[in-house]
Design a protein around this motif. Structure first.
Motif, PDB file in Angstrom:
ATOM      1  N   LEU A 143     -16.439  21.978 -56.972  1.00  0.00           N
ATOM      2  CA  LEU A 143     -17.168  21.355 -58.071  1.00  0.00           C
ATOM      3  C   LEU A 143     -16.658  21.844 -59.418  1.00  0.00           C
ATOM      4  CD1 LEU A 143     -20.845  21.372 -56.728  1.00  0.00           C
ATOM      5  CD2 LEU A 143     -19.155  19.554 -56.606  1.00  0.00           C
ATOM      6  N   ASN A 144     -16.277  23.120 -59.497  1.00  0.00           N
ATOM      7  CA  ASN A 144     -15.705  23.636 -60.734  1.00  0.00           C
ATOM      8  C   ASN A 144     -14.396  22.925 -61.071  1.00  0.00           C
ATOM      9  OD1 ASN A 144     -17.039  25.539 -62.370  1.00  0.00           O
ATOM     10  ND2 ASN A 144     -16.949  27.055 -60.722  1.00  0.00           N
ATOM     11  N   GLU A 145     -13.571  22.651 -60.053  1.00  0.00           N
ATOM     12  CA  GLU A 145     -12.314  21.942 -60.292  1.00  0.00           C
ATOM     13  C   GLU A 145     -12.571  20.547 -60.859  1.00  0.00           C
ATOM     14  OE1 GLU A 145     -10.255  21.879 -56.625  1.00  0.00           O
ATOM     15  OE2 GLU A 145      -9.698  24.010 -56.668  1.00  0.00           O
ATOM     16  N   THR A 146     -13.551  19.858 -60.302  1.00  0.00           N
ATOM     17  CA  THR A 146     -13.854  18.509 -60.779  1.00  0.00           C
ATOM     18  C   THR A 146     -14.402  18.544 -62.203  1.00  0.00           C
ATOM     19  OG1 THR A 146     -14.350  17.844 -58.507  1.00  0.00           O
ATOM     20  CG2 THR A 146     -15.124  16.399 -60.263  1.00  0.00           C
ATOM     21  N   ILE A 147     -15.270  19.481 -62.502  1.00  0.00           N
ATOM     22  CA  ILE A 147     -15.843  19.572 -63.846  1.00  0.00           C
ATOM     23  C   ILE A 147     -14.761  19.897 -64.875  1.00  0.00           C
ATOM     24  CG2 ILE A 147     -17.456  20.867 -65.284  1.00  0.00           C
ATOM     25  CD1 ILE A 147     -19.238  21.188 -62.821  1.00  0.00           C
ATOM     26  N   GLU A 148     -13.791  20.758 -64.521  1.00  0.00           N
ATOM     27  CA  GLU A 148     -12.695  21.076 -65.440  1.00  0.00           C
ATOM     28  C   GLU A 148     -11.831  19.842 -65.700  1.00  0.00           C
ATOM     29  OE1 GLU A 148     -12.051  23.710 -67.232  1.00  0.00           O
ATOM     30  OE2 GLU A 148     -13.911  24.645 -66.536  1.00  0.00           O
ATOM     31  N   LYS A 149     -11.618  19.029 -64.691  1.00  0.00           N
ATOM     32  CA  LYS A 149     -10.857  17.786 -64.892  1.00  0.00           C
ATOM     33  C   LYS A 149     -11.610  16.840 -65.821  1.00  0.00           C
ATOM     34  CE  LYS A 149      -8.418  17.846 -60.449  1.00  0.00           C
ATOM     35  NZ  LYS A 149      -8.207  17.129 -59.163  1.00  0.00           N
ATOM     36  N   GLN A 150     -12.915  16.774 -65.676  1.00  0.00           N
ATOM     37  CA  GLN A 150     -13.698  15.947 -66.592  1.00  0.00           C
ATOM     38  C   GLN A 150     -13.635  16.481 -68.017  1.00  0.00           C
ATOM     39  OE1 GLN A 150     -17.441  16.145 -64.211  1.00  0.00           O
ATOM     40  NE2 GLN A 150     -17.463  13.919 -64.450  1.00  0.00           N
ATOM     41  N   LYS A 151     -13.699  17.785 -68.155  1.00  0.00           N
ATOM     42  CA  LYS A 151     -13.696  18.383 -69.487  1.00  0.00           C
ATOM     43  C   LYS A 151     -12.358  18.165 -70.188  1.00  0.00           C
ATOM     44  CE  LYS A 151     -14.658  22.754 -71.843  1.00  0.00           C
ATOM     45  NZ  LYS A 151     -15.020  24.195 -71.669  1.00  0.00           N
ATOM     46  N   LYS A 152     -11.247  18.226 -69.444  1.00  0.00           N
ATOM     47  CA  LYS A 152      -9.925  18.052 -70.038  1.00  0.00           C
ATOM     48  C   LYS A 152      -9.536  16.582 -70.194  1.00  0.00           C
ATOM     49  CE  LYS A 152      -8.188  22.410 -68.179  1.00  0.00           C
ATOM     50  NZ  LYS A 152      -7.178  23.044 -67.281  1.00  0.00           N
ATOM     51  N   GLY A 153     -10.356  15.669 -69.712  1.00  0.00           N
ATOM     52  CA  GLY A 153     -10.056  14.250 -69.831  1.00  0.00           C
ATOM     53  C   GLY A 153      -9.194  13.695 -68.724  1.00  0.00           C
ATOM     54  N   ILE A 154      -8.817  14.527 -67.736  1.00  0.00           N
ATOM     55  CA  ILE A 154      -8.021  14.016 -66.611  1.00  0.00           C
ATOM     56  C   ILE A 154      -8.842  13.057 -65.763  1.00  0.00           C
ATOM     57  CG2 ILE A 154      -6.711  14.722 -64.578  1.00  0.00           C
ATOM     58  CD1 ILE A 154      -6.200  17.393 -65.917  1.00  0.00           C
ATOM     59  N   LEU A 155     -10.109  13.355 -65.594  1.00  0.00           N
ATOM     60  CA  LEU A 155     -11.036  12.501 -64.847  1.00  0.00           C
ATOM     61  C   LEU A 155     -12.073  11.963 -65.829  1.00  0.00           C
ATOM     62  CD1 LEU A 155     -11.970  11.435 -62.080  1.00  0.00           C
ATOM     63  CD2 LEU A 155     -13.350  13.506 -61.843  1.00  0.00           C
ATOM     64  N   GLU A 156     -12.062  10.637 -66.038  1.00  0.00           N
ATOM     65  CA  GLU A 156     -12.972  10.027 -67.004  1.00  0.00           C
ATOM     66  C   GLU A 156     -14.257   9.514 -66.387  1.00  0.00           C
ATOM     67  OE1 GLU A 156     -10.805   7.008 -68.983  1.00  0.00           O
ATOM     68  OE2 GLU A 156      -9.359   8.386 -69.909  1.00  0.00           O
ATOM     69  N   ASP A 157     -14.425   9.703 -65.106  1.00  0.00           N
ATOM     70  CA  ASP A 157     -15.623   9.213 -64.423  1.00  0.00           C
ATOM     71  C   ASP A 157     -16.794  10.151 -64.713  1.00  0.00           C
ATOM     72  OD1 ASP A 157     -17.427   7.929 -62.872  1.00  0.00           O
ATOM     73  OD2 ASP A 157     -16.400   8.281 -60.965  1.00  0.00           O
ATOM     74  N   ASN A 158     -17.888   9.559 -65.208  1.00  0.00           N
ATOM     75  CA  ASN A 158     -19.079  10.367 -65.487  1.00  0.00           C
ATOM     76  C   ASN A 158     -19.868  10.701 -64.227  1.00  0.00           C
ATOM     77  OD1 ASN A 158     -18.493  10.284 -68.227  1.00  0.00           O
ATOM     78  ND2 ASN A 158     -19.777   8.483 -68.589  1.00  0.00           N
ATOM     79  N   THR A 159     -19.670   9.942 -63.163  1.00  0.00           N
ATOM     80  CA  THR A 159     -20.402  10.157 -61.907  1.00  0.00           C
ATOM     81  C   THR A 159     -19.394  10.220 -60.757  1.00  0.00           C
ATOM     82  OG1 THR A 159     -20.724   7.769 -61.693  1.00  0.00           O
ATOM     83  CG2 THR A 159     -22.492   9.032 -62.740  1.00  0.00           C
ATOM     84  N   PRO A 160     -18.630  11.304 -60.652  1.00  0.00           N
ATOM     85  CA  PRO A 160     -17.590  11.363 -59.605  1.00  0.00           C
ATOM     86  C   PRO A 160     -18.153  11.433 -58.193  1.00  0.00           C
ATOM     87  CG  PRO A 160     -17.779  13.469 -60.733  1.00  0.00           C
ATOM     88  CD  PRO A 160     -18.658  12.513 -61.486  1.00  0.00           C
ATOM     89  N   TRP A 161     -19.435  11.787 -58.032  1.00  0.00           N
ATOM     90  CA  TRP A 161     -20.029  11.878 -56.698  1.00  0.00           C
ATOM     91  C   TRP A 161     -21.082  10.784 -56.476  1.00  0.00           C
ATOM     92  CZ3 TRP A 161     -19.876  16.228 -59.987  1.00  0.00           C
ATOM     93  CH2 TRP A 161     -18.829  17.135 -59.713  1.00  0.00           C
ATOM     94  N   SER A 162     -20.957   9.691 -57.201  1.00  0.00           N
ATOM     95  CA  SER A 162     -21.948   8.626 -57.085  1.00  0.00           C
ATOM     96  C   SER A 162     -21.886   7.983 -55.702  1.00  0.00           C
ATOM     97  CB  SER A 162     -21.718   7.565 -58.167  1.00  0.00           C
ATOM     98  OG  SER A 162     -22.593   6.463 -57.988  1.00  0.00           O
ATOM     99  N   SER A 163     -23.041   7.617 -55.187  1.00  0.00           N
ATOM    100  CA  SER A 163     -23.122   6.967 -53.873  1.00  0.00           C
ATOM    101  C   SER A 163     -23.072   5.456 -53.964  1.00  0.00           C
ATOM    102  CB  SER A 163     -24.418   7.385 -53.174  1.00  0.00           C
ATOM    103  OG  SER A 163     -25.552   6.947 -53.928  1.00  0.00           O
ATOM    104  N   THR A 164     -22.997   4.910 -55.173  1.00  0.00           N
ATOM    105  CA  THR A 164     -23.021   3.460 -55.352  1.00  0.00           C
ATOM    106  C   THR A 164     -21.642   2.873 -55.071  1.00  0.00           C
ATOM    107  OG1 THR A 164     -24.704   3.721 -57.055  1.00  0.00           O
ATOM    108  CG2 THR A 164     -23.578   1.601 -56.950  1.00  0.00           C
ATOM    109  N   MET A 165     -21.607   1.783 -54.305  1.00  0.00           N
ATOM    110  CA  MET A 165     -20.363   1.092 -54.015  1.00  0.00           C
ATOM    111  C   MET A 165     -19.928   0.264 -55.222  1.00  0.00           C
ATOM    112  SD  MET A 165     -19.671   2.016 -50.929  1.00  0.00           S
ATOM    113  CE  MET A 165     -18.345   0.856 -50.640  1.00  0.00           C
ATOM    114  N   GLU A 166     -18.644  -0.072 -55.259  1.00  0.00           N
ATOM    115  CA  GLU A 166     -18.135  -0.896 -56.338  1.00  0.00           C
ATOM    116  C   GLU A 166     -18.779  -2.274 -56.281  1.00  0.00           C
ATOM    117  OE1 GLU A 166     -13.948  -1.071 -56.182  1.00  0.00           O
ATOM    118  OE2 GLU A 166     -13.645   1.079 -56.462  1.00  0.00           O
ATOM    119  N   GLY A 167     -19.184  -2.756 -57.436  1.00  0.00           N
ATOM    120  CA  GLY A 167     -19.817  -4.059 -57.522  1.00  0.00           C
ATOM    121  C   GLY A 167     -21.320  -4.029 -57.411  1.00  0.00           C
ATOM    122  N   GLU A 168     -21.914  -2.850 -57.109  1.00  0.00           N
ATOM    123  CA  GLU A 168     -23.363  -2.749 -56.976  1.00  0.00           C
ATOM    124  C   GLU A 168     -24.055  -2.259 -58.247  1.00  0.00           C
ATOM    125  OE1 GLU A 168     -23.743  -1.780 -52.183  1.00  0.00           O
ATOM    126  OE2 GLU A 168     -24.206  -0.253 -53.665  1.00  0.00           O
TER     127      GLU A 168
END
Length: 820
Positions: A252-277
Motif C-alpha cells: 500500500l505504501n508503494e501505491t500511495i507513493e506512486k499516486q503522490k509522484k503522479g505516476i498513478l493518477e487513479d484516485n481509487t486504485p482499489w475500487s471494486s466498481t467495474m468499468e462502465g458502472e
C-alpha cells in the motif's frame, strides 16, 4: 492552381491532434487527488496502530473502534456476521486440510499440504445463502454526509436462496522475495442468483494469499468501506494478521507513493466498481470472501516423502509456466471452498459441497489454472483458425465461379456483406484478446491475420466487384422511378381556353431495350429525329455481355465528365459505412459486458440471430430478380456448417474458452433457422424462385420456363421444330414436323449443344387427350428441363444457363436476354 487537401485528411489530422494532446487537469482534480492520498495515508496509519480483534463485536468499553470507514460503530455495519463467517472458514479448512489445519493457521506446524503456490486461474460453482437476511441498514448520512448517491436501490444485493459464482484469480508470477509465504492477489468475481430475471453482479476484489495454508481473503473497497486497509483484521488468527499487515503495509505504501509522484493518477486504485458502472452513483453491497484451497488430488510420480511431493509440485508449476515438453501431463483443476458475507447488507453465502451438502449437489468451486486454460485455449483457437481458413477457401472458389458480370449480378450484396462483417468481428475480437492475453498472443494475432485476409483483401474486394456490376441496375431503377414520377406529375392534359379543346400529347417514344428489360425514358425535345431513308439497317451484334458494356460506357462517360458518379468511386461510402458498423458493433458488444444478465442475453441473442440470417438477402434477391443458381452449393453448405460450428462450440461445449453456459435450445433454434434458409435456396433452384410467393407481391419478370400449348396457330410454341430422323415418308401424313410419336411432346433442336430437346406440351382444346397431357406437362420439374427466350428460341436449361454466365444474348439471333 495547387490541389487542396481532401477534407478527410484535415479531419484525420485534427482527430490525431486531439487524441495525442494530453488532457488538462479538470478543475478541482488535483484537490480531490490530494484528498484521496491523505485519506489513504490516514487509513494505513490506523492499520499500523491497531491490534488483532478490534472489530469483533462486544461491549463498547471492551474494544477500541478502528478508525476506518465502515469499521466505526456509528456507520451501522453488521460486524456481528464476521465471527460466524470466520468459524465457517475454519471448519472448511479442517475439512480440506485435516487435523493439521488449526496448527497451520496459527503458524505452529511445519507439515505443509500439497497445494498450488500460484492460483492464477478461475474457479466456479454454486452457492447457497445461509442465515437470516435483514437487508442493508447502513447509516449513509454518517459515511457520505454530502449525499453523493443518486438512488436508494442497492446493487450486488443477493436476495435469492442460491445461484452461481465464478471467481477469476490473478496474482504475481513470482512471490515476494522478502516473504514467500504471503502474496498479494486480486480477483474478479461474478455472482449470479437464480431469479426470474437471472441477475448477476460483477466486482473487483483485492486481498492476500497465504501460500502455506491455501487460505485467500478478499474484500471490496469503496468510498464507504476501507476494505483493503482493514483486511488483516479479517484474518483467522493473530499469526495471519501480522503476516497480512506486513505485506499490505509495504504494498500500500508503494501505491500511495506512486499516486503522490503522479505516476498513478487513479484516485481509487482499489475500487471494486467495474468499468462502465460509475455512470450513476448508486450504493452497492460490500463483500468479504474467504477461499480455502483443497490439496491437489493426485500423487506426483517419483516422490516418496511429503517434502519431495511439494518440490515435485513446485517443479510441475514451473513447467506449466515455462513448458519445455511438447505435451504436458494432465493438470489437476483447482478446488476451493468459499464463505462470503456482506458487512453492510447483512447476508452470508457459502459454496455448495461436502460436508454440509451432499457431493451430488455440489463440489464447491472448481476450475483450471491459467497455464492449463491457456494450453486448452491454444488448441481451440487453432481449430477456429482452420474454420476461418476453410471459409476463405470457399470464398475464393465462389469468387472464381462468379467471374463474369452476369454471375455477379445474381449474388446479393448484403449476403456477402454479412459474412464479411462476421469475419471482421472475429478479426477485432482476436486482436483485442491477443493484446491482453500474453500466453496466447502470437496464436491469437495469427488467427486475426487470417480473418484480416478474409475480410479486407478478399471479402471487400468481392463486395467491390458486386457493387460495380450492380451499379447499372441501381441507376436504371433510379431512372425508372424518376420517369414514373415525372409521368405522374404530367398526367393532366392542358386545355386551350378559347376552343376548350385538349392539346394532343406527344406520341410515345419507343422504349430502349437493355439487359434487364425496357427503359421508358423518352428522348429530349431538342434531340434530332431519325430520318427514314428506306434502307434496310444492318445490325452487328456485340459478342460481349451487354451489362458489362453498359457499365463500361457509363464509367467512361463519368471519367470524361463528372467522376463523382463512378461506381468504383462511390464504393468509398460503402467502405465507410461498413467499417463504422463493424467498429460500432464491437464497441457496443464490449460495453454490453457490463449490462445486467437479462439485457445482455437479449442483446447477444438478437445479434447472433441477425448474423445467422445471412442467406435471407440472397433469397430476397432471387425472388425480386426471378433468378436461380446465384451461389455454388459447396459455398452454401460449407459456409452454413462453418458459421454454425463456433456457436455449437460456445452453446454446446461446457469447457469453452469464453466460459459461456451451454444453451442447447438456442443452438437448436439457430441450426433450424440456418437450414430453413438453405432449404429455401434449394427449393428456389428446383421449383422456381417465386414458387412460394404471390405474383402480386413481386414485380413482373420474364419466365424462361413457360407452359407450351399446341394451339392451332402455334403462336405459343417456339420456333425450330424438326422431324425425327427415323420417321418414314408414309408417317409424315400423320405426324407433323417437330412432333414425336407421343402427341403430348414435341422435339426441338438445341442450338448450343446441337442435340434433340423433347419438351412436353399441352394439347389443343379439340384434342381428346388434352386433359391427360396437361397434368404431366404442367409440372414444375418437367418445365425446368428447357428454357424459352423472349425471341421464341428454345434450349436445354443447362446449355442456356451456361451460355448466360458469359453473355446475355440469344445464341441464335443475338437478341438481348433478360438476366437469369
Amino acid at each position: 492552381m495547387a490541389n487542396n487537401p481532401p477534407p478527410f485528411a484535415i479531419l484525420l489530422v485534427i482527430l490525431l491532434f486531439l487524441y495525442l494532446t494530453p488532457d488538462p487537469p479538470a478543475p478541482g482534480e488535483s484537490h480531490r487527488h490530494q484528498h484521496a492520498v491523505d485519506h489513504e495515508r490516514g487509513a494505513l496509519e490506523a492499520l499500523n496502530n491497531s491490534t488483532y480483534g478490534e472489530i469483533h463485536p462486544g461491549e463498547e468499553g471492551d474494544r477500541r473502534p478502528l478508525n476506518l470507514t465502515g469499521f466505526k460503530p456509528e456507520h451501522g455495519f453488521r460486524w456481528e456476521l464476521l465471527e460466524p463467517a470466520q468459524d465457517k472458514a475454519r471448519d472448511q479448512a479442517r475439512y480440506a486440510l485435516g487435523d493439521n489445519a488449526d496448527s497451520l493457521i496459527e503458524g505452529s506446524s511445519d507439515q505443509y499440504p500439497l497445494l498450488y503456490h500460484n492460483v492464477t486461474g478461475f474457479v466456479e460453482g454454486e452457492w447457497r445463502r445461509t442465515g437470516v437476511y435483514n437487508g442493508p441498514h447502513v447509516n449513509l448520512s454518517a459515511i457520505t454526509p454530502h449525499g453523493t448517491y443518486t438512488s436508494e436501490d442497492w446493487k450486488r444485493n443477493v436476495t435469492a436462496a442460491s445461484g452461481d459464482v465464478r471467481i477469476h484469480l490473478r496474482e504475481k508470477e513470482h512471490g515476494e522475495a522478502w516473504n514467500t509465504s504471503v502474496r498479494r492477489i486480486s480477483a474478479r468475481a461474478t455472482i449470479g442468483q437464480e431469479t426470474s430475471f437471472g441477475n448477476w453482479w460483477e466486482m473487483v476484489l483485492y486481498g492476500i494469499h497465504f501460500v502455506d495454508v491455501g487460505e485467500i481473503i478478499l474484500t471490496t473497497t469503496s468510498e464507504k468501506f476501507d476494505g483493503i486497509f482493514g483486511l488483516p483484521h479479517l484474518a483467522l488468527s493473530n499469526h495471519t494478521f501480522n503476516l497480512g499487515r506486513e505485506v499490505l503495509n509495504r504494498t500500500l505504501n508503494e501505491t500511495i507513493e506512486k499516486q503522490k509522484k503522479g505516476i498513478l493518477e487513479d484516485n481509487t486504485p482499489w475500487s471494486s466498481t467495474m468499468e462502465g458502472e460509475d455512470l450513476f452513483s448508486v450504493p452497492h453491497c460490500e463483500y468479504v470472501i474467504y477461499l480455502q484451497q483443497h490439496p491437489v488430488p493426485v500423487e506426483l510420480p517419483g516422490s516418496a516423502a511429503a517434502a519431495e511431493n511439494a518440490m515435485a509440485l513446485r517443479n510441475f508449476e514451473e513447467e506449466l509456466r515455462f513448458p519445455y515438453r511438447p505435451f504436458l501431463p494432465r493438470t489437476p483443476d483447482m478446488k476451493m471452498s468459499m464463505v462470503a458475507f456482506s458487512p453492510d447488507c447483512g447476508f452470508t453465502i457459502e459454496s455448495k459441497g461436502p460436508p454440509d451438502v451432499a457431493p451430488q449437489e455440489g463440489q464447491h468451486l472448481k476450475g483450471p489454472k491459467s497455464e492449463a486454460y491457456a494450453f486448452v485455449a491454444r488448441r481451440h483457437v487453432l481449430i477456429f483458425t482452420g474454420i476461418i481458413s476453410a471459409q476463405l477457401v470457399l470464398l475464393l472458389r465462389q469468387m472464381k465461379e462468379a467471374s463474369t458480370p452476369s454471375t455477379r449480378s445474381r449474388i446479393s450484396f448484403y449476403t456477402i456483406a454479412i459474412l464479411a462483417l462476421g469475419d471482421g468481428f472475429a478479426l477485432l475480437g482476436f486482436a483485442l484478446f491477443g493484446m491482453q492475453i500474453e500466453s496466447t498472443t502470437m496464436l491469437l494475432l495469427a488467427t486475426a491475420y487470417v480473418a484480416f485476409l478474409s475480410v479486407i483483401f478478399f471479402g471487400m474486394g468481392f463486395l467491390k466487384e458486386i457493387w460495380t456490376v450492380q451499379s447499372t441496375e441501381r441507376s436504371r431503377e433510379e431512372r425508372q422511378q424518376t420517369a414514373s414520377s415525372s409521368r405522374a406529375t404530367n398526367t393532366p392534359e392542358t386545355t386551350q381556353p378559347a376552343t376548350r379543346s385538349q392539346t394532343p400529347s406527344a406520341p410515345p417514344t419507343a422504349p430502349v431495350l437493355s439487359a434487364a428489360g425496357a427503359e421508358t425514358l423518352p428522348l429530349p425535345v431538342t434531340a434530332r429525329q431519325a430520318i427514314n431513308s428506306g434502307a434496310t439497317p444492318i445490325i452487328i451484334p456485340s459478342d460481349q455481355d451487354i451489362d458489362a458494356e453498359i457499365a463500361e460506357n457509363q464509367n467512361n462517360d463519368n471519367g470524361n465528365g463528372n467522376n463523382q458518379g463512378s461506381p468504383r468511386r462511390g464504393f468509398g461510402s460503402v467502405y465507410l459505412r461498413f467499417y463504422l458498423l463493424l467498429f460500432g458493433l464491437v464497441f457496443l458488444s464490449l460495453h454490453a459486458t457490463t449490462w445486467p444478465a437479462s439485457i445482455q442475453s437479449v442483446y447477444s441473442s438478437i445479434v447472433t440471430f441477425a448474423y445467422m440470417s445471412f442467406w435471407a438477402p440472397q433469397i430476397y434477391r432471387n425472388i425480386m430478380r426471378n433468378c436461380r443458381k446465384a451461389l455454388r452449393w459447396d459455398f452454401v453448405i460449407g459456409q452454413s456448417v462453418l458459421r454454425l460450428l463456433p456457436f455449437a462450440y460456445l452453446y454446446a461445449y461446457k469447457g469453452n474458452i469464453l466460459l459461456i453456459e451451454p444453451d442447447l435450445r438456442f443452438l437448436a433454434v439457430l441450426c433450424g433457422w440456418v437450414w430453413l434458409q438453405v432449404l429455401a435456396l434449394l427449393s428456389q433452384e428446383h421449383l422456381g424462385p417465386r414458387f412460394f410467393v404471390r405474383d402480386s407481391w413481386v414485380p413482373p419478370a420474364y419466365d424462361y420456363h413457360p407452359v407450351l400449348r399446341a394451339d392451332e396457330e402455334g403462336a405459343s410454341l417456339p420456333s425450330g421444330a424438326k422431324v425425327l430422323a427415323g420417321e418414314e415418308a408414309g408417317m409424315a401424313t400423320t405426324t407433323k414436323a417437330g412432333e414425336s410419336r407421343d402427341k403430348s411432346k414435341k422435339i426441338f433442336d438445341c442450338a448450343i449443344c446441337m442435340q434433340d430437346l423433347e419438351v412436353p406440351v399441352i394439347a389443343a382444346a379439340s384434342d381428346a387427350d388434352g386433359a391427360s397431357a396437361s397434368g404431366l406437362s404442367g409440372g414444375l420439374l418437367a418445365r425446368r428441363a428447357y428454357m424459352v427466350t423472349p425471341c421464341r428460341h428454345i434450349f436445354h436449361s443447362v446449355c442456356l444457363e451456361g451460355w448466360m454466365r458469359y453473355r446475355l444474348q440469344c445464341p441464335i439471333c443475338r437478341e438481348v436476354l433478360p438476366p437469369l
